[in-house]
Design a protein around this motif. Sequence first.
Motif: not given
Length: 206
Positions: A46-47, A59, A62, A65, A68, A70, A83, A86, A89
Amino acid sequence: YVSENIDKDSDGIISIDETIKTNMIDVANMEIFDLTGIEYFAELKSLDCSWNWITKLDVSYNTKLENLDCSINFIESLDVSKNTILDVLCCSENMLKSLDISNNKVLKKLHCHSNNLTSLDIFNCSDIKTVSAEKNTYEINFIDSRFDLSTLPGSFNMEKASKWTNARSDGTILKLLNPIENITYEYDCGNGFKQSFTIIPASNSI
């Protein structure tokens, strides 16, 4: 954030062991300009780097992930092709002109509103439940009230666009009707989801 949450032994150095043990990073609203080094956190799940000043985000390393966020930055392009697991997102309120999520087949939640997208393809995302893609606008310079839609960024497909306002389409050529009004159209994004997009006539030269 790093010294408090990642550098567990407080030696001022992020070790390989410390990156491996880090599966979540939350640096939202911390006035960050650059996330170079995020690629070393291979176990990251998790970012959250929303509400910052980031212009580039890589990423691709990563690959674990799942979440995400962003959103609310100044990111012009985002590659999430690596990813593949994922789940969520959120990339709204950036400067994205295209978004390829064809490899994100388990994606369930997508927020990409308030960017510069002209199309969105979620056909491969069979598990998707939530999509927010409104308020996407893109500026176009017309020549003699005409524009070739095949030059749009991303994977714009003329056959998926309908319900044009202030414009007529002739093949891939878009004909502007009123140069002082915006153009809107509906786009078939897949899986029963349709979204309205807006084109802004920035200029119309002869």
